[in-house]
Design a protein around this motif. Structure first.
Motif, PDB file in Angstrom:
ATOM      1  N   GLY A  69       0.854  -1.174   0.000  1.00 56.29           N
ATOM      2  CA  GLY A  69       0.000   0.000   0.000  1.00 56.29           C
ATOM      3  C   GLY A  69       0.896   1.232   0.000  1.00 56.29           C
ATOM      4  O   GLY A  69       2.081   1.145   0.353  1.00 56.29           O
ATOM      5  N   ILE A  70       0.341   2.379  -0.378  1.00 54.66           N
ATOM      6  CA  ILE A  70       1.143   3.595  -0.502  1.00 54.66           C
ATOM      7  C   ILE A  70       0.568   4.675   0.404  1.00 54.66           C
ATOM      8  O   ILE A  70      -0.591   5.062   0.260  1.00 54.66           O
ATOM      9  CB  ILE A  70       1.187   4.081  -1.965  1.00 54.66           C
ATOM     10  CG1 ILE A  70       1.736   2.964  -2.869  1.00 54.66           C
ATOM     11  CG2 ILE A  70       2.040   5.338  -2.093  1.00 54.66           C
ATOM     12  CD1 ILE A  70       1.493   3.185  -4.340  1.00 54.66           C
ATOM     13  N   GLU A  71       1.360   5.118   1.351  1.00 51.58           N
ATOM     14  CA  GLU A  71       0.968   6.211   2.239  1.00 51.58           C
ATOM     15  C   GLU A  71       1.579   7.508   1.711  1.00 51.58           C
ATOM     16  O   GLU A  71       2.208   7.528   0.658  1.00 51.58           O
ATOM     17  CB  GLU A  71       1.440   5.913   3.665  1.00 51.58           C
ATOM     18  CG  GLU A  71       0.719   4.727   4.303  1.00 51.58           C
ATOM     19  CD  GLU A  71      -0.748   4.994   4.578  1.00 51.58           C
ATOM     20  OE1 GLU A  71      -1.074   6.129   4.976  1.00 51.58           O
ATOM     21  OE2 GLU A  71      -1.570   4.087   4.385  1.00 51.58           O
ATOM     22  N   VAL A  72       1.431   8.589   2.474  1.00 49.26           N
ATOM     23  CA  VAL A  72       1.871   9.895   1.992  1.00 49.26           C
ATOM     24  C   VAL A  72       3.360   9.893   1.676  1.00 49.26           C
ATOM     25  O   VAL A  72       3.784  10.336   0.612  1.00 49.26           O
ATOM     26  CB  VAL A  72       1.549  10.985   3.037  1.00 49.26           C
ATOM     27  CG1 VAL A  72       2.059  12.342   2.569  1.00 49.26           C
ATOM     28  CG2 VAL A  72       0.043  11.060   3.270  1.00 49.26           C
ATOM     29  N   GLN A  73       4.165   9.376   2.599  1.00 49.37           N
ATOM     30  CA  GLN A  73       5.622   9.434   2.407  1.00 49.37           C
ATOM     31  C   GLN A  73       6.299   8.072   2.497  1.00 49.37           C
ATOM     32  O   GLN A  73       7.503   7.991   2.670  1.00 49.37           O
ATOM     33  CB  GLN A  73       6.232  10.378   3.453  1.00 49.37           C
ATOM     34  CG  GLN A  73       5.814  11.832   3.254  1.00 49.37           C
ATOM     35  CD  GLN A  73       6.332  12.739   4.348  1.00 49.37           C
ATOM     36  OE1 GLN A  73       6.394  12.362   5.514  1.00 49.37           O
ATOM     37  NE2 GLN A  73       6.731  13.954   3.981  1.00 49.37           N
ATOM     38  N   ARG A  74       5.495   7.000   2.394  1.00 47.09           N
ATOM     39  CA  ARG A  74       6.120   5.691   2.521  1.00 47.09           C
ATOM     40  C   ARG A  74       5.286   4.633   1.812  1.00 47.09           C
ATOM     41  O   ARG A  74       4.098   4.815   1.567  1.00 47.09           O
ATOM     42  CB  ARG A  74       6.291   5.305   3.992  1.00 47.09           C
ATOM     43  CG  ARG A  74       4.986   5.257   4.766  1.00 47.09           C
ATOM     44  CD  ARG A  74       5.170   5.052   6.255  1.00 47.09           C
ATOM     45  NE  ARG A  74       3.884   5.081   6.930  1.00 47.09           N
ATOM     46  CZ  ARG A  74       3.498   4.240   7.870  1.00 47.09           C
ATOM     47  NH1 ARG A  74       4.320   3.300   8.276  1.00 47.09           N
ATOM     48  NH2 ARG A  74       2.306   4.329   8.434  1.00 47.09           N
TER      49      ARG A  74
END
Length: 627
Positions: free
Chosen positions: A167-172
């Protein structure tokens, strides 16, 4: 209010005819001849002799009606720079093929499938494919901790798990596969297969039980919809339990479809071909009801958004989505708007986009404070509609029915009960409270279609958790009051009512006062133990971006505001300015955890927390508050 009043009265006085009539909005393989089965009360069942397939209602019937080329789902992902549109025909074909993949792995009617995916179209496809086969899906928020995922695997005992490489979060980027593997190792129950969607950001190493999504789809034979009884489970959705063991909320297919179809017309005013953008996650009930099932049952276009309200890349992304896709109704949580307001206090970013298509903003998931309501109303100049519901209810208990008639809005109230919801305010002995008096919010049974009929494999816990406190009523766990006009005011969870020297005070009322300060972006008030008074309130506030004032001055003003607006009895004398408040991924402030830390209890970090570092930063301030 003739339209609303008549509908509401009919739904409560004659639920049989009201809901049987409402069932006409759904296609049935066997049409129900009766609405309510109360023979095993308090376990009520809706449309007991009806049969249908929810996936066919969401997809196939729109294609068969000649609208296959209309957009069904728009995937908008600022974190990957992707926008993709699926027509109803394309989405039906993808879902039918994935249902074929599941069927090849032995999944059939009644089998469980755990879905552990990020906000990508494949999540909706997996859910709908389960519904197509009559299988029961259980979506677990992507990135959930292994131990929590394991608890859900053991409870649901899935035959197959569907997941992704990351999954893709804001900065990671969060790798899902190691979390999934660890969860399966912890769990007593072992799924037979795991289907893995490989995303380009991370390619997972596959094991013997793993099946590649794309490879399986390339060889799949499409599966036809399987008719199931209206009372059969469509999905299990877990909500936190006070004992630590998650509660598996069950949702049936028939009642849920009828209720959602009514709300799309009556509450959200969204019809065929119109666009609804629900900025939530499929891991939550809002995502189930109004990203996936509700809009598709209505023949509308749904936006599935992989991003945040701020930071991907800025606080103008909701406005961009509205402008790019012609959104009519936007539905999100108040915390999202507080985040936007904090980052862009004057609302400058909305001016960059043409948001003229937007007719309504719906907010739910936590209490909408009047200040956020006012800010959003003035910024957008459209109805800002608060509505109140729970994971257990599946749809709004109380709201403002935009599709029937807009009732006058009262800041601080989610307005009035929706059809089928008989809302009462009860005192500890079960007697009804007078207008304006706070008490426990309870719903007179039976609950309407779409609400939980029970908990997964745990009828006893269903009764003890919700029905035992007040026989004949469902206990919501929230407190508040009805005013003289029948408007509900939800003041917070009943455990957020504190007892200060014998005075019962709502922390929600104090938060309302703090939130009204022009420098405050968001706030929380908790009750902490006090030797002299039993409990005393402590306030925690986050200031808006750009506020450059002495925190001591702001704190003094806030204490004075509470004294002036609630009175000295509130005894709120300490307010701390903090950089952030700890929240769940769905945006709810973790007040109980804050209270436990302040009281010196070693509280475990909740599995639902969005950013554990916020709690670490706050811990010394909380301990000082409770000292």
């Amino acid at each position: 209010m003739g339209g609303y009043e008549q509908i509401r009265r009919t739904s409560v006085e004659d639920p049989e005819s009201f809901w049987l009539d409402s069932a006409g909005a759904i296609d049935w393989t066997t049409a129900p001849t009766r609405a309510l089965d109360d023979s095993a009360a308090p376990f009520y069942r809706w449309f007991p002799d009806g049969e249908l397939n929810v996936c066919a209602n969401a997809l196939d019937r729109h294609v068969d009606a000649g609208r296959g080329d209309q957009a069904a789902l728009i995937y908008d992902s600022p974190v990957t720079g992707t926008v993709a549109t699926y027509t109803y025909r394309e989405l039906r074909d993808e879902v039918a093929r994935f249902a074929g993949v599941l069927a090849d792995l032995g999944v059939g009617k009644g089998d469980r499938v755990v879905v552990y995916l990020p906000m990508v179209p494949h999540a909706a496809i997996a859910m709908l494919a389960c519904a197509r086969l009559g299988a029961v899906h259980s979506v677990v928020f992507g990135g959930f901790a292994p131990r929590e995922l394991a608890a859900r695997i053991d409870d649901a005992t899935p035959k197959v798990i569907v997941s992704a490489s990351c999954g893709i979060e804001v900065q990671r980027v969060i790798e899902y596969k190691p979390l999934l593997d660890q969860a399966i190792e912890i769990a007593a129950h072992k799924p037979e297969k795991c289907i893995i969607l490989q995303r380009p950001q991370v390619v997972s190493v596959m094991g013997p039980r793993d099946v590649d999504w794309d490879e399986a789809m390339s060889a799949a034979v499409p599966a036809d919809p399987v008719p199931v009884r209206a009372t059969d489970p469509l999905y299990i959705l877990y909500t936190s339990g006070t004992t630590g063991k998650p509660k598996g909320v069950v949702r049936d297919g028939g009642g849920y479809s009828v209720a959602l179809a009514w709300t799309m017309r009556g509450l959200y005013d969204v019809g065929p071909g119109e666009v609804m953008f629900t900025a939530s996650d499929v891991g939550w009930v809002v995502g189930h009801s109004y990203i996936v099932y509700g809009p598709l049952l209505a023949g509308a276009t749904t936006v599935l958004y992989e991003g945040k309200p701020v930071g991907t890349p800025d606080a103008g992304q909701f406005w961009r989505v509205v402008a790019d896709h012609g959104v009519k109704s936007l539905f999100t949580a108040p915390t999202a708007f507080r985040a936007i307001r904090k980052a862009d206090p004057s609302g400058e970013l909305v001016g960059r986009y043409d948001v003229s298509s937007l007719k309504y903003l719906f907010l739910a998931g936590e209490r909408l404070d009047p200040e956020t309501y006012r800010w959003a109303s003035e910024l957008l100049d459209i109805p800002v509609i608060d509505h109140w519901w729970q994971t257990e209810t599946g749809w709004a208990i109380v709201g403002d029915p935009a599709g029937i008639e807009l009732l006058p809005i009262k800041a601080g109230s989610p307005t009035r009960p929706m059809p089928g919801w008989d809302v009462r305010i009860l005192d500890p002995s079960g007697q009804e409270m007078a207008a304006g008096e706070d008490g426990a919010i309870a719903i007179k049974l039976p609950l309407p279609p779409g609400s939980l009929p029970t908990l997964w494999n745990d009828d006893e816990r269903y009764v003890s958790s919700y029905l035992s406190t007040y026989p004949g009523y469902y206990l919501t766990g929230d407190g508040g009051h009805l005013d003289a006009d029948g408007y509900l005011f939800v003041m917070g969870r009943t455990d957020d009512v504190i007892n200060v020297a014998g005075h019962r005070l709502s922390t929600g009322g104090m938060e309302e006062v703090l939130a009204g300060h022009p420098d405050v972006a968001e706030c929380a008030v908790i009750g902490v133990a006090d030797v002299l008074k039993g409990q005393v309130p402590r306030g925690f506030v986050v200031l808006k971006a750009g506020v450059d004032r002495d925190p001591g001055d702001v704190q003094a003003e806030l204490v004075r505001r509470v004294r002036e607006q609630i009175g000295a009895v509130a005894a709120l004398r300490e307010v701390s300015v903090v950089p952030a408040l700890p929240k769940t991924r769905s945006g709810k402030i973790l007040r109980r955890t804050m209270r436990q830390i302040a009281d010196g209890v070693e509280a475990p970090v909740p599995s639902t927390i969005d950013d554990a570092t916020v709690l670490d930063t706050l811990r010394p301030v909380l301990r000082k508050a409770g000292a």
